[in-house]
Design a protein around this motif. Structure first.
Motif, mmCIF file in Angstrom:
data_model
loop_
_atom_site.group_PDB
_atom_site.id
_atom_site.type_symbol
_atom_site.label_atom_id
_atom_site.label_comp_id
_atom_site.label_asym_id
_atom_site.label_seq_id
_atom_site.Cartn_x
_atom_site.Cartn_y
_atom_site.Cartn_z
ATOM 1 N N ALA A 124 11.964 -5.907 -14.324
ATOM 2 C CA ALA A 124 11.339 -4.864 -15.144
ATOM 3 C C ALA A 124 11.278 -3.531 -14.413
ATOM 4 N N ARG A 125 11.767 -3.490 -13.148
ATOM 5 C CA ARG A 125 11.566 -2.270 -12.365
ATOM 6 C C ARG A 125 12.825 -1.753 -11.693
ATOM 7 N N PHE A 126 13.982 -2.254 -12.091
ATOM 8 C CA PHE A 126 15.209 -1.831 -11.399
ATOM 9 C C PHE A 126 16.357 -1.789 -12.400
ATOM 10 N N PHE A 127 16.880 -0.582 -12.623
ATOM 11 C CA PHE A 127 17.989 -0.455 -13.567
ATOM 12 C C PHE A 127 19.250 -1.133 -13.043
ATOM 13 N N GLY A 128 19.541 -0.929 -11.751
ATOM 14 C CA GLY A 128 20.767 -1.481 -11.181
ATOM 15 C C GLY A 128 21.903 -0.470 -11.210
ATOM 16 N N PRO A 129 22.958 -0.744 -10.413
ATOM 17 C CA PRO A 129 24.003 0.261 -10.190
ATOM 18 C C PRO A 129 24.713 0.749 -11.445
ATOM 19 N N ARG A 130 25.009 -0.161 -12.402
ATOM 20 C CA ARG A 130 25.728 0.314 -13.586
ATOM 21 C C ARG A 130 24.927 1.429 -14.281
ATOM 22 N N PHE A 131 23.611 1.283 -14.282
ATOM 23 C CA PHE A 131 22.798 2.242 -15.032
ATOM 24 C C PHE A 131 22.452 3.455 -14.183
ATOM 25 N N PHE A 132 22.555 3.346 -12.883
ATOM 26 C CA PHE A 132 22.488 4.554 -12.061
ATOM 27 C C PHE A 132 23.732 5.409 -12.346
ATOM 28 N N VAL A 133 24.852 4.736 -12.552
ATOM 29 C CA VAL A 133 26.069 5.473 -12.916
ATOM 30 C C VAL A 133 25.857 6.217 -14.236
ATOM 31 N N ARG A 134 25.254 5.544 -15.187
ATOM 32 C CA ARG A 134 25.063 6.190 -16.508
ATOM 33 C C ARG A 134 24.089 7.365 -16.396
ATOM 34 N N VAL A 135 22.993 7.168 -15.668
ATOM 35 C CA VAL A 135 22.024 8.261 -15.530
ATOM 36 C C VAL A 135 22.677 9.435 -14.792
ATOM 37 N N ALA A 136 23.450 9.134 -13.751
ATOM 38 C CA ALA A 136 24.109 10.217 -13.004
ATOM 39 C C ALA A 136 25.047 10.990 -13.922
ATOM 40 N N SER A 137 25.757 10.268 -14.748
ATOM 41 C CA SER A 137 26.693 10.920 -15.658
ATOM 42 C C SER A 137 25.962 11.901 -16.583
ATOM 43 N N LEU A 138 24.792 11.492 -17.064
ATOM 44 C CA LEU A 138 24.019 12.368 -17.947
ATOM 45 C C LEU A 138 23.413 13.534 -17.175
ATOM 46 N N GLU A 139 22.888 13.236 -15.994
ATOM 47 C CA GLU A 139 22.239 14.290 -15.194
ATOM 48 C C GLU A 139 23.245 15.349 -14.745
ATOM 49 N N MET A 140 24.503 14.923 -14.550
ATOM 50 C CA MET A 140 25.500 15.872 -14.052
ATOM 51 C C MET A 140 26.216 16.607 -15.184
ATOM 52 N N HIS A 141 25.899 16.234 -16.418
ATOM 53 C CA HIS A 141 26.596 16.900 -17.527
ATOM 54 C C HIS A 141 26.043 18.325 -17.675
#
Ligand code: SF4
Ligand code: SF4
Ligand code: FES
Length: 293
Positions: free
Chosen positions: A203-220
């Motif tokens: 319940a407290r860790f997105f994991g690497p695949r979702f760090f990739v997704r968040v990074a993609s959004l943050e860098m847009h």
């Protein structure tokens, strides 16, 4: 004979399973063994495939498969299904390393079965087992639905209201985003990550695949939301200690740690701990961008 269930987050602990005899009703497949295939090398491949359902007998069944030139592990598993054990369950779709469905652990390594050639593996029996960080459904199939629940927690791309100005994005930004967009959601990175395997932080860790997704959004450059607090608090970014295991297994060669996780950690540190930025905001009287809901 039965092995324990419970590796990682409820995934199968498949290292200690015993030998499972193949059920006579499942062998051979209706219609008898397939005709010889062209390109057979004359050699035989021994597969030890994990079998079982939660609460039932768990272990490995051994199969002998005629080797074909260029054969991948998924071909061998399909040959077993066609000729020896029609009840064997595995998930796949494209056989082209693009759908991300056929993820499994081959000789202990998280890989796509359709991208793993038999002739690249060490000689001797080949062990095929399900992803161990996810709950077992049957044989080689695990329940990866938790990943889709995590995905729903991440607010999607959100642009500023359209002011009629054409969007212009630097090629450098396009290239950066494109790397993240190559993800095929195979979840091999989620499987190998030791935070997922060794701890119950579901319940407290997105994991690497979702760090990739968040990074993609943050860098847009056209996205206006700020997901830094979300990825720090709900996503557990701080639990990642940059071991790079996720990067090592990514079949799309995404530099998950260098190009997603580390830039995210830097952005989180900037927001909370950079005194120069804090002072700058104070002097300008500006506030950080809006947080994700
Ligand atoms: S680098 Fe971080 S996210 Fe990737 S496997 Fe290691 S701990 Fe997990
Ligand atoms: S980042 Fe790579 S390993 Fe992780 S889900 Fe996407 S393609 Fe698979
Ligand atoms: S079957 Fe689609 S990635 Fe392997």
């Amino acid at each position: 004979m039965a092995g324990p269930v419970g590796g990682g987050r409820g995934g199968p602990a498949v290292t200690g399973g015993g030998e499972i005899p193949v059920s006579p009703t499942a062998s051979p497949a209706a219609g008898g063994p397939s005709a010889p295939e062209s390109g057979m090398t004359g050699a035989t491949v021994t597969l030890r495939i994990f079998k079982g359902v939660p609460g039932g007998e768990l272990g490995y069944a051994t199969y002998e498969v005629p080797e074909v030139v260029g054969m991948v592990v998924l071909d061998a598993v399909h040959w077993v299904q066609r000729n020896l054990d029609t009840e064997l369950a595995c998930r796949w779709n494209c056989k082209a390393a693009k759908c991300g469905s056929c993820s499994a652990e081959v000789n202990g390594h998280p890989v796509l079965m359709c991208k793993t050639r038999i002739d690249t593996l060490r000689r001797g029996p080949i062990t095929v087992q399900p992803l161990r960080s996810f709950p077992l459904i049957k044989d080689l199939v695990t329940d990866v639905s938790r990943n889709y629940e995590i995905n729903k927690m991440i607010p999607p791309f959100t642009a500023a209201p359209d002011d009629g100005t054409p969007w212009r994005i630097a090629q450098m930004d396009v290239d950066r985003l494109y790397e993240h967009r190559r993800c095929i959601e195979c979840f091999l990175c989620q499987d190998v990550c030791h935070v997922n395997r060794g701890h119950d932080l579901s319940a407290r860790f997105f994991g690497p695949r979702f760090f990739v997704r968040v990074a993609s959004l943050e860098m847009h450059p056209k996205d206006v939301l700020d997901r830094r607090d979300l990825v720090r608090d709900l996503g557990g970014l701080g639990y990642c200690n940059i071991t790079k295991c996720c990067t090592d297994v990514c079949p799309e060669h995404i530099h998950i740690t260098d190009n997603s996780i580390i830039p995210l950690k830097e952005r989180v540190a900037d927001r909370h701990w950079d005194p120069v930025r804090w002072l700058g905001r104070k002097l300008r009287g500006t506030s950080p961008p809006p947080e994700a809901p």
